[in-house]
Design a protein around this motif. Sequence first.
Motif, mmCIF file in Angstrom:
data_model
loop_
_atom_site.group_PDB
_atom_site.id
_atom_site.type_symbol
_atom_site.label_atom_id
_atom_site.label_comp_id
_atom_site.label_asym_id
_atom_site.label_seq_id
_atom_site.Cartn_x
_atom_site.Cartn_y
_atom_site.Cartn_z
ATOM 1 N N SER A 63 -5.946 -6.910 -8.905
ATOM 2 C CA SER A 63 -5.205 -8.088 -8.444
ATOM 3 C C SER A 63 -6.146 -9.279 -8.278
ATOM 4 C CB SER A 63 -4.515 -7.773 -7.109
ATOM 5 O OG SER A 63 -3.929 -8.927 -6.556
ATOM 6 N N SER A 64 -5.892 -10.327 -9.058
ATOM 7 C CA SER A 64 -6.753 -11.513 -9.042
ATOM 8 C C SER A 64 -5.875 -12.751 -8.913
ATOM 9 C CB SER A 64 -7.580 -11.590 -10.326
ATOM 10 O OG SER A 64 -8.492 -10.524 -10.402
ATOM 11 N N GLY A 65 -5.595 -13.128 -7.703
ATOM 12 C CA GLY A 65 -4.706 -14.258 -7.445
ATOM 13 C C GLY A 65 -3.415 -13.793 -6.804
ATOM 14 N N LEU A 66 -2.846 -14.658 -5.956
ATOM 15 C CA LEU A 66 -1.647 -14.285 -5.213
ATOM 16 C C LEU A 66 -0.891 -15.559 -4.844
ATOM 17 C CD1 LEU A 66 -0.388 -11.623 -3.985
ATOM 18 C CD2 LEU A 66 -1.498 -12.270 -1.837
ATOM 19 N N ILE A 67 0.436 -15.549 -5.048
ATOM 20 C CA ILE A 67 1.290 -16.635 -4.580
ATOM 21 C C ILE A 67 2.532 -16.033 -3.929
ATOM 22 C CG2 ILE A 67 0.515 -18.324 -6.296
ATOM 23 C CD1 ILE A 67 3.149 -17.761 -7.824
ATOM 24 N N SER A 68 3.231 -16.846 -3.163
ATOM 25 C CA SER A 68 4.491 -16.456 -2.549
ATOM 26 C C SER A 68 5.598 -17.337 -3.128
ATOM 27 C CB SER A 68 4.406 -16.638 -1.031
ATOM 28 O OG SER A 68 5.634 -16.316 -0.420
ATOM 29 N N TRP A 69 6.620 -16.680 -3.691
ATOM 30 C CA TRP A 69 7.712 -17.418 -4.344
ATOM 31 C C TRP A 69 8.961 -16.550 -4.333
ATOM 32 C CZ3 TRP A 69 8.879 -16.861 -10.061
ATOM 33 C CH2 TRP A 69 9.943 -17.691 -10.432
ATOM 34 N N LYS A 70 10.079 -17.162 -3.963
ATOM 35 C CA LYS A 70 11.374 -16.477 -3.906
ATOM 36 C C LYS A 70 11.318 -15.228 -3.031
ATOM 37 C CE LYS A 70 13.946 -18.165 -7.827
ATOM 38 N NZ LYS A 70 15.014 -18.689 -6.948
ATOM 39 N N LYS A 71 10.670 -15.355 -1.891
ATOM 40 C CA LYS A 71 10.558 -14.282 -0.895
ATOM 41 C C LYS A 71 9.864 -13.038 -1.452
ATOM 42 C CE LYS A 71 14.604 -15.857 1.693
ATOM 43 N NZ LYS A 71 15.917 -15.503 2.274
#
Length: 324
Positions: A63-71
């Motif tokens: 896992s390289s990068g993380l965002i939060s979108w649409k719960k």
Amino acid sequence: MKFLIIVFSFISSFGFAQISGCTDLEAKNYHPNAIINDGSCLYQKLKIYPEFSILLNDTIHESSGLISWKKKLWTINDDRDTHIYSFDSIGTHFKKHQLKNLKNKDWEALTQDSLHIYIGDFGNNVSGNRKDLHILKIEKQSILENNSKIDTIAFSFEDQYNFDKIKSNKTNFDCETILASKDSLYLFTKEWSSRQTRLYVLPKKKGSYQAKFKSSLNVNGLITGGVLVEDKKLIVLCGYSKKLQPFLYLLYDFQNRDFFSGNKRKIKLALPFHQIEGITTDNGLQFYLTNENFQRKPFISVKQQLHKIDLSLYLNAYFSKSTN
């Protein structure tokens, strides 16, 4: 005489209003009369523990990068995998989404704006001489419709002149962090030699550009991810030392897009040998982080995980002040 008193009072008031210093109540050198934050705040050393750490699906072992979108939380792998993965805040309801007609040379970062997700294919630690650095700009709705609409933003660092091949993990032109703000993208370098990070900016439109250098910061570590909370003037970067001691680096109360001009606070994470590479938040107080699978048998075995970190204790005073 009355006129002189009025003039003196005006000058005194003006002078008081211009006092600069540390404006953060959490700092050791907080200046109660300071109005202008001059970025001088100093803080006690801290090491904090996650609220929880949860094992993630084996598919997202890098896992390289993380965002939060649409719960949901969304991440990518950096190992030639061309999917983007979603799961909930406790690591369940795992789903993969194919990003079609793409290659993954070294995907290392995720960020977003209201309409697009950006993937940074700019990992450059192997030899330090990539000439194909680029960012994929993907229409969000197209991901949900399984019909990816993608533009490419190619770039080079304006101050990289030498493209000779060097040994692995020696370059200062590696990058694993990208943030979107207004009409621009901001890159934070992962500098293996200097242990600093440099900030670059380029447009977030399709095309080919030179990433313009803005400023540098001595973080004494390797920056691997970040998240921007625009309305709070807050950035939280994540990274680790060469001995894999992970940390957060908080930047807040900065001026405009001069991200290094405000408060700078480093907080260690009580997660030894965790290669933390993704971070996101919904509210600027509670943060989710992911780490890659890291194995050095027979002594070290750290599986890919999702962690939740609460920074309320350290940011509530600033949030309250900025709201007022």
